[in-house]
Design a protein around this motif. Structure first.
Motif, mmCIF file in Angstrom:
data_model
loop_
_atom_site.group_PDB
_atom_site.id
_atom_site.type_symbol
_atom_site.label_atom_id
_atom_site.label_comp_id
_atom_site.label_asym_id
_atom_site.label_seq_id
_atom_site.Cartn_x
_atom_site.Cartn_y
_atom_site.Cartn_z
ATOM 1 N N VAL A 1 -47.122 -2.250 -5.853
ATOM 2 C CA VAL A 1 -47.215 -1.293 -6.960
ATOM 3 C C VAL A 1 -45.800 -0.877 -7.322
ATOM 4 O O VAL A 1 -44.993 -0.549 -6.444
ATOM 5 N N GLY A 2 -45.483 -0.933 -8.605
ATOM 6 C CA GLY A 2 -44.117 -0.663 -9.008
ATOM 7 C C GLY A 2 -44.036 0.056 -10.338
ATOM 8 O O GLY A 2 -45.034 0.237 -11.034
ATOM 9 N N ARG A 3 -42.824 0.470 -10.662
ATOM 10 C CA ARG A 3 -42.531 1.112 -11.941
ATOM 11 C C ARG A 3 -41.394 0.345 -12.597
ATOM 12 O O ARG A 3 -40.470 -0.120 -11.926
ATOM 13 N N ARG A 4 -41.455 0.224 -13.905
ATOM 14 C CA ARG A 4 -40.436 -0.515 -14.637
ATOM 15 C C ARG A 4 -39.051 0.108 -14.427
ATOM 16 O O ARG A 4 -38.905 1.323 -14.501
ATOM 17 N N GLN A 5 -38.052 -0.737 -14.180
ATOM 18 C CA GLN A 5 -36.677 -0.247 -14.181
ATOM 19 C C GLN A 5 -36.312 0.064 -15.614
ATOM 20 O O GLN A 5 -36.380 -0.799 -16.493
ATOM 21 N N GLN A 6 -35.889 1.297 -15.896
ATOM 22 C CA GLN A 6 -35.650 1.722 -17.266
ATOM 23 C C GLN A 6 -34.198 2.059 -17.566
ATOM 24 O O GLN A 6 -33.870 2.382 -18.711
ATOM 25 N N HIS A 7 -33.324 1.979 -16.575
ATOM 26 C CA HIS A 7 -31.931 2.361 -16.770
ATOM 27 C C HIS A 7 -31.037 1.328 -16.093
ATOM 28 O O HIS A 7 -31.335 0.885 -14.979
ATOM 29 N N PRO A 8 -29.923 0.959 -16.734
ATOM 30 C CA PRO A 8 -29.025 -0.019 -16.101
ATOM 31 C C PRO A 8 -28.510 0.452 -14.748
ATOM 32 O O PRO A 8 -28.379 -0.345 -13.824
ATOM 33 N N ALA A 9 -28.212 1.752 -14.632
ATOM 34 C CA ALA A 9 -27.751 2.317 -13.356
ATOM 35 C C ALA A 9 -28.835 3.242 -12.817
ATOM 36 O O ALA A 9 -29.185 4.238 -13.457
ATOM 37 N N CYS A 10 -29.392 2.917 -11.679
ATOM 38 C CA CYS A 10 -30.473 3.740 -11.132
ATOM 39 C C CYS A 10 -30.510 3.606 -9.617
ATOM 40 O O CYS A 10 -29.955 2.661 -9.038
ATOM 41 N N ARG A 11 -31.176 4.595 -9.000
ATOM 42 C CA ARG A 11 -31.421 4.572 -7.558
ATOM 43 C C ARG A 11 -32.906 4.761 -7.309
ATOM 44 O O ARG A 11 -33.551 5.575 -7.977
ATOM 45 N N ALA A 12 -33.438 4.033 -6.358
ATOM 46 C CA ALA A 12 -34.820 4.221 -5.924
ATOM 47 C C ALA A 12 -34.821 4.369 -4.415
ATOM 48 O O ALA A 12 -34.087 3.666 -3.700
ATOM 49 N N ARG A 13 -35.631 5.312 -3.916
ATOM 50 C CA ARG A 13 -35.744 5.572 -2.483
ATOM 51 C C ARG A 13 -37.221 5.756 -2.130
ATOM 52 O O ARG A 13 -38.017 6.211 -2.943
ATOM 53 N N THR A 14 -37.562 5.428 -0.905
ATOM 54 C CA THR A 14 -38.906 5.692 -0.416
ATOM 55 C C THR A 14 -38.872 5.893 1.092
ATOM 56 O O THR A 14 -38.022 5.315 1.789
ATOM 57 N N LEU A 15 -39.786 6.721 1.582
ATOM 58 C CA LEU A 15 -39.963 6.893 3.026
ATOM 59 C C LEU A 15 -41.179 6.077 3.435
ATOM 60 O O LEU A 15 -42.295 6.344 2.986
ATOM 61 N N VAL A 16 -40.959 5.058 4.279
ATOM 62 C CA VAL A 16 -42.023 4.151 4.676
ATOM 63 C C VAL A 16 -42.260 4.250 6.181
ATOM 64 O O VAL A 16 -41.321 4.339 6.972
ATOM 65 N N ASP A 17 -43.530 4.241 6.543
ATOM 66 C CA ASP A 17 -43.942 4.175 7.943
ATOM 67 C C ASP A 17 -44.534 2.786 8.173
ATOM 68 O O ASP A 17 -45.655 2.502 7.735
ATOM 69 N N PRO A 18 -43.813 1.883 8.860
ATOM 70 C CA PRO A 18 -44.293 0.506 9.035
ATOM 71 C C PRO A 18 -45.033 0.278 10.337
ATOM 72 O O PRO A 18 -45.209 -0.889 10.742
ATOM 73 N N ALA A 19 -45.470 1.347 10.999
ATOM 74 C CA ALA A 19 -46.050 1.191 12.338
ATOM 75 C C ALA A 19 -47.234 0.241 12.352
ATOM 76 O O ALA A 19 -47.487 -0.431 13.360
ATOM 77 N N GLY A 20 -47.971 0.169 11.238
ATOM 78 C CA GLY A 20 -49.159 -0.696 11.225
ATOM 79 C C GLY A 20 -48.948 -2.042 10.587
ATOM 80 O O GLY A 20 -49.919 -2.780 10.342
ATOM 81 N N GLY A 21 -47.697 -2.401 10.285
ATOM 82 C CA GLY A 21 -47.454 -3.688 9.646
ATOM 83 C C GLY A 21 -46.018 -3.805 9.189
ATOM 84 O O GLY A 21 -45.098 -3.325 9.855
#
Length: 502
Positions: A358-378
Motif C-alpha cells: 500500500v503506497g501513496r504517490r510521490q508528489q514532491h521532487p524532494a521528500c522524506r518518508a518514514r515508518t515504524l515497522v515491527d517485523p517480528a512476524g515476518g
C-alpha cells in the motif's frame, strides 16, 4: 495576469502534483470536480474537489469495489486509461477504458465522493480515451481516440448507429487521442491530444456547427505544446476545458517536470497543470503555464492542511492509499492490532504482481518518508515503486535491515546491517540534483536508511533515481512510496510523508 490577492495565496503549478495524469474536469454550481487515470492501481480513478481550480482535495476514488474494477492479470501501466468526468442532468457521469479486459465502462453518481454505480458496459464503443457530450436534444455522443464517434444510450450502454471517423488531427502527427467535445457559443469544439505522450505531446482543436462535424482545424494548431523548448514543464497534452468562477476559461492538462542531464528524467509521473485560456476569432488560445504563475482573477481558497502523517487509527485507509491490482482486506487491515496497519504477505517480493503493498504517490521532487515497522512476524518495509522491475526498498526482518534494488533484470541486496529484532524506524529520502554540470547526471538520488534511538538518521545506501523513471522503465506511471510485506505478517505503527526544500 493580475497581481496576487491580498490573502497572499498564489497559484502553484502543478495544481495536483505527482502521478495524476489525464485530468478531466467538470463544474457543478460553484464546485469543481476532477478525475485522473490510475492504471494498474486499486482503488481506481481518484476524484478531487475544488472551489477555485487551484487547490484540490481528494474526496475519494470512483472505483473502490471489486464489482466495479477488475485488474487481475493487468500489466503495469495497464488497467484504467483516461477517464472523462461530466455533470449532466443532475448526475455525475464517468466513462473510462479498462485496457486489461473490460473495455469501455460508464459509471454514475449523485455525489462525486461516492458511491458510484456498478459499471454500464459499452461493448459497441471501440477505442480508448472515451468522452461524453450531450446535445440540446438530449442525444449522448461518445468520442474515442482515433478519432471516431458514435451515439450511445448512456443508461444501457447500447450504441445507436455505427461509429464514424470525424477528425484525426494534424496530418502526420501520431496518436490522435484524448478527445473532448464541447458546445461553446455557436460552435462545437473537438479538443484532442496528439504527437504521443512523450516530448512531442500537444493539444489541438477543431470546430464545427454540429457535434458530428464536419470539423475545421484551428489554423494555429497545436494550441498547446512545449516540444522543442527548454520549458521546465514538458510532455504537455491531454487537456480539458472549464469555465472559472468569473466566467473566464481555463485548461487542465498533463505535463512532466524532467530533471538531470540528457535526456532528462521525470520521476513523479505525469502531473496535472492549469493554464488560462482566452478566445480569439472563435478559437481557444492557451496562456503560459509556468511552475508558479500569477493567480487567477478571483479569490483563492486557503487550502486545508494536508496531513503528512497517518497513525492508522481511523478504522480504514485514507483515499490516497493505493495498491497494485487489488487490496485484500484480510491482508491489509487496521483491525488486527489497534492503531497499527497489519500487512500479510502474498507475493514474496515487490517483483511479484500479487505483492501486498500500500503506497501513496510521490508528489514532491524532494521528500522524506518514514515508518515504524515491527517485523517480528515476518519481513517487510518501506519501498519506492515504479513497477515490478523497477523499485528500491529498505526491508526489516528479525535479524537484519537490508536495502534492495531491482533495476530491470537485476536484483541485488546493496547494503545491510544487523537488527535488534524489535520495531525499527525505516526511512527514504529523495534529493534532486542541484546544479547539473554533467549530461549523464541523473534527476535525483534516493537514500534509504534507519532512524537511531537518539533520533539521528543512518543512511545505508544512496541510489541513482534515474532507474525509477519513465525514461528508463517505460510506461505511463510515476513513483509510489509505501509499505509492504514479503513474508509472514508485519505491522506498521505510523507513516510520515514530508516534502522539504532541497
Amino acid at each position: 495576469m493580475p497581481s496576487a490577492p491580498e490573502s497572499g495565496i498564489s497559484l502553484s503549478n502543478p495544481v495536483i502534483p505527482g502521478f495524476h495524469p489525464d485530468p478531466s474536469v467538470c463544474r457543478a454550481g460553484e464546485d469543481y470536480y476532477l478525475a485522473c487515470s490510475s492504471f494498474e492501481y486499486y482503488p481506481g480513478i481518484p476524484v478531487f474537489h475544488s472551489r477555485d481550480l487551484v487547490h484540490w482535495t481528494q474526496i475519494g476514488n470512483a472505483l473502490d469495489r471489486p464489482e466495479q474494477l477488475r485488474l487481475a492479470g493487468a500489466r503495469s501501466s495497464g488497467g484504467l486509461y483516461a477517464p472523462t468526468l461530466r455533470h449532466h442532468d443532475g448526475r455525475f457521469w464517468l466513462i473510462v477504458t479498462n485496457v486489461s479486459g473490460d473495455g469501455n465502462l460508464l459509471f454514475t453518481a449523485t455525489d462525486p465522493a461516492g458511491p458510484w454505480s456498478d459499471p454500464v458496459r459499452l461493448p459497441g464503443v471501440r477505442g480508448i480515451d472515451p468522452d461524453l457530450a450531450w446535445d440540446d436534444e438530449g442525444t449522448c455522443w461518445c468520442t474515442v481516440a482515433g478519432v471516431s464517434q458514435v451515439r450511445i444510450d448512456p443508461h444501457t450502454g447500447e450504441t445507436l448507429g455505427e461509429p464514424r471517423r470525424v477528425w484525426s488531427g494534424t496530418p502526420g502527427a501520431k496518436a490522435p487521442e484524448a478527445p473532448h467535445l464541447y458546445h461553446i457559443g455557436e460552435y462545437w469544439y473537438l479538443l484532442i491530444a496528439e504527437g504521443g505522450t512523450e516530448r512531442c505531446h500537444a493539444v489541438s482543436v477543431a470546430r464545427g456547427r454540429t457535434p458530428d462535424g464536419p470539423f475545421e482545424p484551428c489554423p494555429a494548431n497545436p494550441v498547446l505544446t512545449h516540444r522543442g523548448t527548454d520549458h521546465p514543464i514538458q510532455n504537455t497534452g491531454h487537456g480539458d476545458l472549464v469555465q472559472g468562477p468569473d466566467g473566464s476559461w481555463w485548461m487542465v492538462f498533463l505535463g512532466v517536470r524532467p530533471h538531470g542531464g540528457s535526456p532528462g528524467w521525470h520521476v513523479l509521473g505525469r502531473e496535472t497543470f492549469l493554464a488560462p485560456v482566452t478566445w480569439v476569432d472563435g478559437w481557444p488560445v492557451v496562456g503560459e503555464a509556468t511552475p508558479s504563475p500569477a493567480p487567477p482573477p478571483w479569490p483563492l481558497r486557503r487550502p486545508a492542511a494536508v496531513p503528512v502523517r497517518d497513525d492508522f487509527e481511523g478504522g480504514g485507509l485514507a483515499p490516497g492509499w493505493i495498491s497494485p491490482r487489488f487490496r485484500h482486506e484480510e491482508d491489509c487491515t487496521t483491525k488486527e492490532r489497534a492503531g497499527w496497519l497489519s500487512l500479510r504477505a502474498r507475493g514474496a517480493s515487490l517483483d511479484d504482481t500479487d505483492v501486498t503493498f500500500v503506497g501513496r504517490r510521490q508528489q514532491h521532487p524532494a521528500c522524506r518518508a518514514r515508518t515504524l515497522v515491527d517485523p517480528a512476524g515476518g519481513s517487510g518495509g518501506l519501498a519506492v515503486r515504479l513497477d515490478e522491475r523497477h523499485h528500491y526498498e529498505i526491508e526489516a526482518t528479525a535479524d537484519e535491515v537490508r536495502v534492495i534494488a531491482r533495476i530491470g533484470p537485476l536484483r541485488s541486496v546493496v547494503a545491510s546491517r544487523p537488527s535488534t529484532g524489535g520495531p525499527v524506524v525505516l526511512g527514504v529520502e529523495t534529493s534532486p540534483a542541484r546544479e547539473v554540470t554533467d549530461p549523464r547526471e541523473g534527476p535525483d538520488t534516493v537514500a534509504l536508511g534507519v532512524r537511531e534511538a537518539d533520533g539521528t538518521f543512518t543512511e545505508l545506501a544512496r541510489l541513482d533515481g534515474r532507474y525509477l523513471s519513465t525514461e528508463v522503465a517505460g510506461g505511463f506511471t510515476g513513483r509510489v512510496i509505501g509499505l509492504y510485506a514479503s513474508t509472514g505478517t508485519v505491522h506498521f505503527d505510523w507513516f510520515d510523508y514530508e516534502p522539504y526544500e532541497d
